[in-house]
Design a protein around this motif. Structure first.
Motif, PDB file in Angstrom:
ATOM      1  N   ALA A  71       0.668  -1.125  -0.043  1.00  0.00           N
ATOM      2  CA  ALA A  71      -0.170   0.090  -0.009  1.00  0.00           C
ATOM      3  C   ALA A  71       0.898   1.130  -0.013  1.00  0.00           C
ATOM      4  O   ALA A  71       0.467   2.240  -0.291  1.00  0.00           O
ATOM      5  CB  ALA A  71      -0.982   0.105   1.077  1.00  0.00           C
ATOM      6  N   LYS A  72       2.304   1.212   0.234  1.00  0.00           N
ATOM      7  CA  LYS A  72       3.139   2.204   0.561  1.00  0.00           C
ATOM      8  C   LYS A  72       4.024   2.240  -0.830  1.00  0.00           C
ATOM      9  O   LYS A  72       4.696   2.972  -0.922  1.00  0.00           O
ATOM     10  CB  LYS A  72       3.979   2.212   1.677  1.00  0.00           C
ATOM     11  CG  LYS A  72       3.405   2.280   3.052  1.00  0.00           C
ATOM     12  CD  LYS A  72       4.364   1.977   3.900  1.00  0.00           C
ATOM     13  CE  LYS A  72       3.772   1.628   5.468  1.00  0.00           C
ATOM     14  NZ  LYS A  72       4.627   1.201   6.248  1.00  0.00           N
ATOM     15  N   GLY A  73       3.444   1.532  -1.801  1.00  0.00           N
ATOM     16  CA  GLY A  73       4.369   1.232  -3.244  1.00  0.00           C
ATOM     17  C   GLY A  73       5.665   0.465  -2.980  1.00  0.00           C
ATOM     18  O   GLY A  73       6.528   0.547  -3.818  1.00  0.00           O
ATOM     19  N   LYS A  74       5.757  -0.324  -1.894  1.00  0.00           N
ATOM     20  CA  LYS A  74       7.021  -1.241  -1.722  1.00  0.00           C
ATOM     21  C   LYS A  74       6.448  -2.763  -1.671  1.00  0.00           C
ATOM     22  O   LYS A  74       5.509  -2.976  -1.387  1.00  0.00           O
ATOM     23  CB  LYS A  74       7.494  -0.914  -0.312  1.00  0.00           C
ATOM     24  CG  LYS A  74       7.938   0.447  -0.177  1.00  0.00           C
ATOM     25  CD  LYS A  74       8.543   0.685   1.174  1.00  0.00           C
ATOM     26  CE  LYS A  74       9.041   2.112   1.428  1.00  0.00           C
ATOM     27  NZ  LYS A  74       9.033   2.779   2.981  1.00  0.00           N
ATOM     28  N   LYS A  75       7.329  -3.601  -2.463  1.00  0.00           N
ATOM     29  CA  LYS A  75       7.075  -4.851  -2.571  1.00  0.00           C
ATOM     30  C   LYS A  75       8.081  -5.781  -1.850  1.00  0.00           C
ATOM     31  O   LYS A  75       9.073  -5.961  -2.166  1.00  0.00           O
ATOM     32  CB  LYS A  75       6.960  -5.212  -4.054  1.00  0.00           C
ATOM     33  CG  LYS A  75       6.215  -4.459  -5.159  1.00  0.00           C
ATOM     34  CD  LYS A  75       6.236  -5.079  -6.494  1.00  0.00           C
ATOM     35  CE  LYS A  75       7.517  -5.482  -6.973  1.00  0.00           C
ATOM     36  NZ  LYS A  75       7.222  -5.445  -8.556  1.00  0.00           N
ATOM     37  N   ILE A  76       7.363  -6.232  -0.526  1.00  0.00           N
ATOM     38  CA  ILE A  76       8.023  -7.106   0.108  1.00  0.00           C
ATOM     39  C   ILE A  76       7.482  -8.311   0.001  1.00  0.00           C
ATOM     40  O   ILE A  76       6.141  -8.722   0.399  1.00  0.00           O
ATOM     41  CB  ILE A  76       8.017  -6.673   1.609  1.00  0.00           C
ATOM     42  CG1 ILE A  76       8.593  -5.277   1.908  1.00  0.00           C
ATOM     43  CG2 ILE A  76       8.629  -7.580   2.698  1.00  0.00           C
ATOM     44  CD1 ILE A  76       9.883  -4.937   1.603  1.00  0.00           C
ATOM     45  N   ARG A  77       8.282  -9.551  -0.803  1.00  0.00           N
ATOM     46  CA  ARG A  77       7.625 -10.720  -0.832  1.00  0.00           C
ATOM     47  C   ARG A  77       7.432 -11.479   0.456  1.00  0.00           C
ATOM     48  O   ARG A  77       8.265 -11.925   1.378  1.00  0.00           O
ATOM     49  CB  ARG A  77       8.508 -11.470  -1.604  1.00  0.00           C
ATOM     50  CG  ARG A  77       8.475 -11.120  -3.138  1.00  0.00           C
ATOM     51  CD  ARG A  77       9.529 -12.086  -4.023  1.00  0.00           C
ATOM     52  NE  ARG A  77       9.812 -11.572  -5.291  1.00  0.00           N
ATOM     53  CZ  ARG A  77       9.592 -12.203  -6.399  1.00  0.00           C
ATOM     54  NH1 ARG A  77       9.337 -13.202  -6.480  1.00  0.00           N
ATOM     55  NH2 ARG A  77       9.821 -11.420  -7.380  1.00  0.00           N
ATOM     56  N   LEU A  78       6.045 -12.263   0.491  1.00  0.00           N
ATOM     57  CA  LEU A  78       5.848 -13.032   1.758  1.00  0.00           C
ATOM     58  C   LEU A  78       5.699 -14.459   0.953  1.00  0.00           C
ATOM     59  O   LEU A  78       5.846 -15.465   1.823  1.00  0.00           O
ATOM     60  CB  LEU A  78       4.485 -12.643   2.359  1.00  0.00           C
ATOM     61  CG  LEU A  78       4.608 -11.282   2.877  1.00  0.00           C
ATOM     62  CD1 LEU A  78       3.199 -11.016   3.614  1.00  0.00           C
ATOM     63  CD2 LEU A  78       5.534 -11.233   3.972  1.00  0.00           C
ATOM     64  N   TRP A  79       5.324 -14.560  -0.340  1.00  0.00           N
ATOM     65  CA  TRP A  79       5.422 -16.052  -0.746  1.00  0.00           C
ATOM     66  C   TRP A  79       5.821 -15.682  -2.288  1.00  0.00           C
ATOM     67  O   TRP A  79       5.274 -14.886  -2.950  1.00  0.00           O
ATOM     68  CB  TRP A  79       3.961 -16.404  -0.870  1.00  0.00           C
ATOM     69  CG  TRP A  79       3.860 -17.669  -1.617  1.00  0.00           C
ATOM     70  CD1 TRP A  79       2.967 -17.773  -2.811  1.00  0.00           C
ATOM     71  CD2 TRP A  79       4.330 -19.105  -1.203  1.00  0.00           C
ATOM     72  NE1 TRP A  79       3.171 -19.094  -3.216  1.00  0.00           N
ATOM     73  CE2 TRP A  79       3.819 -20.022  -2.294  1.00  0.00           C
ATOM     74  CE3 TRP A  79       4.852 -19.531  -0.051  1.00  0.00           C
ATOM     75  CZ2 TRP A  79       3.988 -21.279  -2.190  1.00  0.00           C
ATOM     76  CZ3 TRP A  79       5.280 -20.836  -0.240  1.00  0.00           C
ATOM     77  CH2 TRP A  79       4.641 -21.734  -1.287  1.00  0.00           C
ATOM     78  N   ASN A  80       6.727 -16.498  -2.705  1.00  0.00           N
ATOM     79  CA  ASN A  80       7.265 -16.665  -4.197  1.00  0.00           C
ATOM     80  C   ASN A  80       6.629 -16.885  -5.125  1.00  0.00           C
ATOM     81  O   ASN A  80       6.750 -16.600  -6.519  1.00  0.00           O
ATOM     82  CB  ASN A  80       8.637 -17.344  -4.270  1.00  0.00           C
ATOM     83  CG  ASN A  80       9.693 -16.641  -3.466  1.00  0.00           C
ATOM     84  OD1 ASN A  80       9.741 -15.363  -3.329  1.00  0.00           O
ATOM     85  ND2 ASN A  80      10.658 -17.319  -2.753  1.00  0.00           N
ATOM     86  N   GLY A  81       5.504 -17.706  -4.938  1.00  0.00           N
ATOM     87  CA  GLY A  81       4.584 -18.345  -5.831  1.00  0.00           C
ATOM     88  C   GLY A  81       4.994 -19.496  -6.506  1.00  0.00           C
ATOM     89  O   GLY A  81       6.190 -19.907  -6.280  1.00  0.00           O
TER      90      GLY A  81
END
Length: 195
Positions: free
Chosen positions: A81-91
């Motif tokens: 929501a702040k424009g930052k991508k922190i991965r929690l699951w790689n897919g």
């Protein structure tokens, strides 16, 4: 050179009971280009550009199923929501989709990741560009042009695009099309686009 005007409609929610939703508007039954965005700095920051020859509803339901089955990368909703991508699951893409340990890992984390998926999808706001009929190639080219325009930006706009998404831009043998995108809501878009 052919000239067209592109009109965007939205934003719409991906959540059925959060109005307006793509599931409740007549445009949801059409085909075309869709942009997944989040509210950002009083406008919208685009995360993903997609196309569909099916209805917007059908294609986005496929995406939602892929999120809930662990196929897609999942980011921390608060940071996203702040424009930052922190991965929690790689897919589970490509070889990972066949790896038993990866599948079991998702299954073990399902109770943790389910609510995070809910929160992530709840953030997304969808804009629609209807392009119906047999205009498959036009949809492909426009999807690529929008994505490349976003990727060419520095900072949050370009950095918010995922790597590895394949697009099919204009072939050298195809005549150029000049499009005027009428939007002031979407960061990095608007104005003239040649595709």
């Amino acid at each position: 050179m052919k000239e067209v005007e592109i009109e965007l409609f939205g934003p719409y929610s991906l959540i059925e009971d959060k109005e307006p939703s793509i599931f409740s508007v007549p445009l949801g039954k059409q085909q075309g280009i869709y942009l997944w965005t989040i509210p950002f700095e009083n406008k919208y920051l685009t995360y993903y550009v997609g196309k569909t020859g099916k209805s917007f509803i059908s294609r986005n339901l496929e995406h939602i199923r892929n999120y809930y089955s662990g196929k897609y990368t999942l980011y921390d909703p608060k940071e996203f929501a702040k424009g930052k991508k922190i991965r929690l699951w790689n897919g589970m893409w490509k070889k990972d989709a066949k790896d038993l340990q990866v599948k079991l890992s998702y299954q073990r984390r399902h109770d943790e990741l389910g609510p995070i998926t809910d929160a992530f999808l709840n953030l997304l706001q969808v804009f629609l560009i209807p392009i119906g009929g047999n205009d498959y190639r036009i949809r492909q080219r426009l999807e690529a042009a929008i994505s490349f325009r976003l990727r060419d930006h520095d900072g949050a706009i370009g950095g918010f695009q995922d790597d590895g998404v394949r697009y099919s831009p204009r072939w050298p043998s195809e005549p150029k099309i000049k499009a005027k995108m009428k939007t002031e809501l979407l960061l990095g878009l608007g104005g003239e686009l040649i595709f």
